[in-house]
Write an enzyme that holds these catalytic residues in place. Structure first.
Site, PDB file in Angstrom:
ATOM      1  N   ASN A 278      87.562  20.109  -6.201  1.00 20.21           N
ATOM      2  CA  ASN A 278      86.153  20.483  -6.079  1.00 20.21           C
ATOM      3  C   ASN A 278      85.478  19.602  -5.019  1.00 20.21           C
ATOM      4  OD1 ASN A 278      83.803  21.838  -6.577  1.00 20.21           O
ATOM      5  ND2 ASN A 278      83.612  21.225  -8.725  1.00 20.21           N
ATOM      6  N   HIS A 309      77.772  17.750 -16.417  1.00 16.10           N
ATOM      7  CA  HIS A 309      78.609  18.807 -16.979  1.00 16.10           C
ATOM      8  C   HIS A 309      78.172  19.245 -18.379  1.00 16.10           C
ATOM      9  CE1 HIS A 309      81.558  18.060 -13.723  1.00 16.10           C
ATOM     10  NE2 HIS A 309      81.992  19.266 -14.026  1.00 16.10           N
TER      11      HIS A 309
END
Length: 405
Positions: A278, A309
């Site tokens: 990512n 997250h």
């Protein structure tokens, strides 16, 4: 710039903005309001707060808003035991990506990388300045996923699409979609094998359990690689991701990417994997947290990542384990690599790759399972010994460094 060129550019920004609004409403329904509220507040802050302070306000308000919805989802899932609407999940996921974009702009303003002159008396002037910002925030190509592009790069690409159109990307997009198809076929076969040969702690050997969990983690990672490739294709079709190339070279459409399967999975060190996985989010976290923290920057970066997250139990385990693994990788490599001959370095690289794959498998299982079941799975299959051994080695090397200093 002529009035016709200015009009065409305005229409292009409107198309991207309206496309994002339509996509949000179609996919998220009523929960698309979460994104529209964030965008409105962000534009309001940019217009009213001094550039030197705007990042603090944008970061604080956006993260509080995002955290509220993350905690609401957890309350409904774990306390009320109610099913959560998929549209809400999509909205919160999109809200996380929007957090990246708005904080990226606020940091640019704070660091004076971009200048927005919004104190003009003309309403038309203010409109011209704000439209690119709204378009960047609600860009339909990155609304549901995709690589993070800086605001200045976005404006530059939008100008180039009109003045110097990039070459036709359909051939490149076809090849990338073919890669997605191959990845999904491989994932389907792997899932089939895992289901047909399920791990049984009472009858399976230890090595089989380790390999089974590793295979499950590969399945979960392939989902991300496929998603990133599809997002990359959407950006390429829209004209984003193309970089200027030398005459005679093939067009380069790979500059706006979150990661390639082969490059990332070939990483033989945890620090390499952390940078490649990512990639645009990793760069954003580095800029937002790592370079700004004077004490424990690595730990603070991964701690913020678990906050971003969603603060699930598995996120605490996975992110803090990941931080420890990167730190251990740094010390182990610095201690061992200079002492090895060329032959032993090749053996060390192979063993390091295996260690990276196994520790990444543990981290992925913890992050994706999100609850205590991940720890039970890692303990019953003994794959959890890999990160544990790395942490023990880290403490030993830190102790040796303290003694010899």
């Amino acid at each position: 710039m002529t009035s016709r060129e200015s009009c065409d550019k305005t229409l292009l920004y409107l198309f991207v903005s309206v496309g994002g609004c339509v996509l949000a409403v179609v996919t998220m329904g009523i929960y698309s309001v979460l994104l529209f509220i964030s965008t409105f507040v962000f534009i309001l802050l940019v217009c009213s707060v001094d550039p030197s302070c705007v990042h603090t306000w944008v970061f604080g308000i956006q993260m509080l808003w995002q955290t509220f919805w993350h905690l609401l989802i957890q309350y409904r899932e774990y306390y009320l035991h109610e099913p959560v609407c998929i549209r809400l999940f999509l909205a919160v996921s999109s809200l996380m990506l929007l957090t990246q974009r708005v904080t990226s702009v606020s940091m640019d303003l704070q660091e004076k990388r971009i200048m927005l002159t919004l104190n003009a008396s003309s309403k038309r002037r203010a409109y011209v300045m704000l439209l690119p910002l709204i378009s960047y925030t609600l860009n339909f190509t990155t609304l549901l996923g995709g690589p993070l592009c800086s605001y200045s790069r976005f404006v530059s690409l939008m100008s180039d699409i009109r003045l110097r159109p990039p070459p036709n990307p359909l051939g490149v997009v076809f090849l990338k979609l073919l890669q997605v198809l191959l990845l999904e076929c491989f994932r389907y076969c792997l899932v089939y094998c895992l289901k047909r040969n399920a791990y049984d702690p009472s009858s399976s050997i230890i090595l089989y359990g380790v390999l089974w969990v590793w295979g499950l983690a590969v399945v979960l990672r392939i989902q991300y690689y496929s998603h990133w490739r599809v997002s990359e294709c959407l950006n390429n079709v829209a004209g984003f991701g193309f970089w200027e190339h030398s005459p005679g070279d093939s067009p380069d459409w790979s500059r706006l990417s979150d990661g390639d399967f082969w490059t990332t999975e070939a990483s033989s060190r945890m620090s390499e994997f952390a940078r490649r996985w990512n990639a645009t989010t990793a760069s954003w976290l580095r800029r937002l947290v790592y370079v700004r923290c004077k004490r424990f920057p690595l730990f603070m970066t991964f701690s913020f990542s678990l906050w971003w997250h969603g603060l699930h139990f598995g996120h605490f385990v996975g992110m803090w384990a990941w931080a420890a693994m990167v730190k251990a990788d740094y010390h182990i490599h610095r201690h061992l690599h200079p002492r090895l001959s060329s032959t032993w370095r090749k053996i060390y690289t192979c063993l390091s790759w295996i260690n990276t794959q196994m520790t990444v498998a543990c981290i992925v299982i913890a992050l994706e399972k999100r609850n205590m079941s991940s720890l039970r799975l890692l303990s019953t299959t003994y794959i959890g010994l890999f990160p544990l051994v790395n942490i023990i080695l880290l403490f030993i090397l830190l102790k040796l460094n303290t003694i010899y200093m």
